[in-house]
Design an enzyme around this catalytic site. Sequence first.
Site, PDB file in Angstrom:
ATOM      1  N   ASN A   9      41.740  40.044  38.975  1.00 28.04           N
ATOM      2  CA  ASN A   9      42.711  40.944  38.351  1.00 28.04           C
ATOM      3  C   ASN A   9      43.030  40.340  36.987  1.00 28.04           C
ATOM      4  O   ASN A   9      43.753  39.361  36.897  1.00 28.04           O
ATOM      5  CB  ASN A   9      43.968  41.023  39.235  1.00 28.04           C
ATOM      6  CG  ASN A   9      45.115  41.762  38.564  1.00 28.04           C
ATOM      7  OD1 ASN A   9      44.914  42.454  37.567  1.00 28.04           O
ATOM      8  ND2 ASN A   9      46.312  41.613  39.110  1.00 28.04           N
ATOM      9  N   TRP A  10      42.443  40.931  35.951  1.00 25.20           N
ATOM     10  CA  TRP A  10      42.601  40.340  34.606  1.00 25.20           C
ATOM     11  C   TRP A  10      44.002  40.544  34.044  1.00 25.20           C
ATOM     12  O   TRP A  10      44.382  39.897  33.093  1.00 25.20           O
ATOM     13  CB  TRP A  10      41.591  40.947  33.639  1.00 25.20           C
ATOM     14  CG  TRP A  10      40.162  40.577  33.907  1.00 25.20           C
ATOM     15  CD1 TRP A  10      39.673  39.825  34.951  1.00 25.20           C
ATOM     16  CD2 TRP A  10      39.022  40.937  33.106  1.00 25.20           C
ATOM     17  NE1 TRP A  10      38.305  39.701  34.843  1.00 25.20           N
ATOM     18  CE2 TRP A  10      37.874  40.374  33.721  1.00 25.20           C
ATOM     19  CE3 TRP A  10      38.854  41.683  31.941  1.00 25.20           C
ATOM     20  CZ2 TRP A  10      36.593  40.534  33.201  1.00 25.20           C
ATOM     21  CZ3 TRP A  10      37.573  41.848  31.421  1.00 25.20           C
ATOM     22  CH2 TRP A  10      36.460  41.273  32.041  1.00 25.20           C
ATOM     23  N   LYS A  11      44.738  41.502  34.598  1.00 23.93           N
ATOM     24  CA  LYS A  11      46.059  41.859  34.055  1.00 23.93           C
ATOM     25  C   LYS A  11      45.915  42.251  32.579  1.00 23.93           C
ATOM     26  O   LYS A  11      44.897  42.800  32.210  1.00 23.93           O
ATOM     27  CB  LYS A  11      47.046  40.707  34.254  1.00 23.93           C
ATOM     28  CG  LYS A  11      47.046  40.209  35.708  1.00 23.93           C
ATOM     29  CD  LYS A  11      48.201  39.332  36.049  1.00 23.93           C
ATOM     30  CE  LYS A  11      48.107  38.935  37.518  1.00 23.93           C
ATOM     31  NZ  LYS A  11      49.249  38.183  37.985  1.00 23.93           N
ATOM     32  N   HIS A  94      50.658  46.654  42.547  1.00 27.55           N
ATOM     33  CA  HIS A  94      50.823  45.231  42.219  1.00 27.55           C
ATOM     34  C   HIS A  94      52.302  44.942  41.976  1.00 27.55           C
ATOM     35  O   HIS A  94      53.017  45.794  41.431  1.00 27.55           O
ATOM     36  CB  HIS A  94      49.990  44.876  40.980  1.00 27.55           C
ATOM     37  CG  HIS A  94      49.928  43.401  40.766  1.00 27.55           C
ATOM     38  ND1 HIS A  94      50.938  42.712  40.139  1.00 27.55           N
ATOM     39  CD2 HIS A  94      49.006  42.482  41.143  1.00 27.55           C
ATOM     40  CE1 HIS A  94      50.634  41.423  40.131  1.00 27.55           C
ATOM     41  NE2 HIS A  94      49.464  41.257  40.727  1.00 27.55           N
ATOM     42  N   GLU A  96      53.789  43.339  39.816  1.00 25.24           N
ATOM     43  CA  GLU A  96      54.227  43.501  38.415  1.00 25.24           C
ATOM     44  C   GLU A  96      54.501  44.973  38.094  1.00 25.24           C
ATOM     45  O   GLU A  96      55.404  45.288  37.330  1.00 25.24           O
ATOM     46  CB  GLU A  96      53.170  42.891  37.479  1.00 25.24           C
ATOM     47  CG  GLU A  96      53.211  41.364  37.558  1.00 25.24           C
ATOM     48  CD  GLU A  96      51.873  40.678  37.364  1.00 25.24           C
ATOM     49  OE1 GLU A  96      50.941  41.276  36.812  1.00 25.24           O
ATOM     50  OE2 GLU A  96      51.772  39.503  37.785  1.00 25.24           O
ATOM     51  N   GLU A 166      50.340  39.544  48.547  1.00 25.76           N
ATOM     52  CA  GLU A 166      50.621  38.652  47.435  1.00 25.76           C
ATOM     53  C   GLU A 166      52.110  38.306  47.417  1.00 25.76           C
ATOM     54  O   GLU A 166      52.921  39.088  46.902  1.00 25.76           O
ATOM     55  CB  GLU A 166      50.249  39.317  46.107  1.00 25.76           C
ATOM     56  CG  GLU A 166      48.803  39.726  46.008  1.00 25.76           C
ATOM     57  CD  GLU A 166      48.361  39.875  44.556  1.00 25.76           C
ATOM     58  OE1 GLU A 166      47.468  39.131  44.139  1.00 25.76           O
ATOM     59  OE2 GLU A 166      48.939  40.704  43.836  1.00 25.76           O
ATOM     60  N   GLY A 172      51.124  33.509  39.813  1.00 23.68           N
ATOM     61  CA  GLY A 172      51.173  32.895  38.486  1.00 23.68           C
ATOM     62  C   GLY A 172      52.116  31.702  38.396  1.00 23.68           C
ATOM     63  O   GLY A 172      52.425  31.226  37.302  1.00 23.68           O
ATOM     64  N   SER A 212      48.267  32.403  43.013  1.00 24.06           N
ATOM     65  CA  SER A 212      47.828  31.044  42.664  1.00 24.06           C
ATOM     66  C   SER A 212      46.660  30.552  43.523  1.00 24.06           C
ATOM     67  O   SER A 212      46.591  29.382  43.886  1.00 24.06           O
ATOM     68  CB  SER A 212      49.003  30.065  42.731  1.00 24.06           C
ATOM     69  OG  SER A 212      50.006  30.444  41.799  1.00 24.06           O
ATOM     70  N   GLY A 233      44.291  36.228  39.960  1.00 19.01           N
ATOM     71  CA  GLY A 233      44.780  36.505  38.615  1.00 19.01           C
ATOM     72  C   GLY A 233      44.256  35.471  37.625  1.00 19.01           C
ATOM     73  O   GLY A 233      43.130  35.570  37.138  1.00 19.01           O
ATOM     74  N   GLY A 234      45.068  34.471  37.348  1.00 16.02           N
ATOM     75  CA  GLY A 234      44.742  33.461  36.336  1.00 16.02           C
ATOM     76  C   GLY A 234      43.334  32.889  36.448  1.00 16.02           C
ATOM     77  O   GLY A 234      42.612  32.780  35.449  1.00 16.02           O
TER      78      GLY A 234
HETATM   79  P1  PGA Z   1      47.574  34.616  40.143  1.00 13.53           P
HETATM   80  O1  PGA Z   1      47.785  36.198  40.239  1.00 13.53           O
HETATM   81  O2  PGA Z   1      46.268  34.305  40.814  1.00 13.53           O
HETATM   82  O3  PGA Z   1      47.557  34.308  38.683  1.00 13.53           O
HETATM   83  O4  PGA Z   1      48.730  33.988  40.860  1.00 13.53           O
HETATM   84  C1  PGA Z   1      47.386  36.925  41.348  1.00 13.53           C
HETATM   85  C2  PGA Z   1      47.706  38.391  41.172  1.00 13.53           C
HETATM   86  O5  PGA Z   1      48.783  38.694  40.617  1.00 13.53           O
HETATM   87  O6  PGA Z   1      46.927  39.283  41.557  1.00 13.53           O
END
Ligand code: PGA
Length: 249
Positions: A9-11, A94, A96, A166, A172, A212, A233-234
Amino acid sequence: MRKNIVAGNWKMNKNFQEGLDLVNELKEKVVNPNCEVIVCTPFIHLACAADELEGSVIAVGAEDCSTHESGAYTGEVSAAMIKSTGAKYCIIGHSERRTYFKESHEMLKEKVLMALKNDLRPIFCVGEVKEQREQGIQNSVVEAQIKESLFNLTAEEFAKVVVAYEPVWAIGTGLTATPDQAEEIHAHIRSLIAAKYGKEMAENTTILYGGSCKPSNAKELFAKPDIDGGLIGGAALKADDFCGIINAF
Ligand code: PGA
């Protein structure tokens, strides 16, 4: 039997050229994975990523879709538009989006239906915030998210859904849920699906962990019986880290 999946997930990261570079690097480095691999990108990358990755082992997905079909909704992108790029998946719900864009259970229910109607497989995200975990109500929070936005689906529709657990406090932050904490909720989610759609459906549903997840902890997480991969994500922004997680299978 259900599929194991590692999805990135590049966001809101990577300009057009950077995205193209990452896609090409992944195309080279991801060979014979022991799981399905998906990259979910911002809308601007979808068509190009899907084109570059055609015939490869990597599928493409979007990070969101509109609740609307088409028309005068400036700035929105519909599920049909996403589908036309060659994308096959769409992240929905998600944390966010739920938090910053106030997406409700009802809106997410509509988005899931839109995705399915346009032959996109939803990657539906659920998870509790820190205070809810501290109060010990994580199971009921996740239960409400699933029931309110997914349990209206027919069995045929539900069979296309991937669930991603999640915990918001782990996204993150560098704080990963322990494999036991994650497994507990994954097993709970599977039991909810079994109660609603039957044991076979529950056994066939892929449930991803996100928050994470990195090469150093992926193996331990993925070893749990109800954790079928990760939403990353990251660590999905660097080909080597993403490959390290894929190789955990
Ligand atoms: P993260 O994000 O791996 O950076 O914690 C995961 C996500 O939000 O899908």
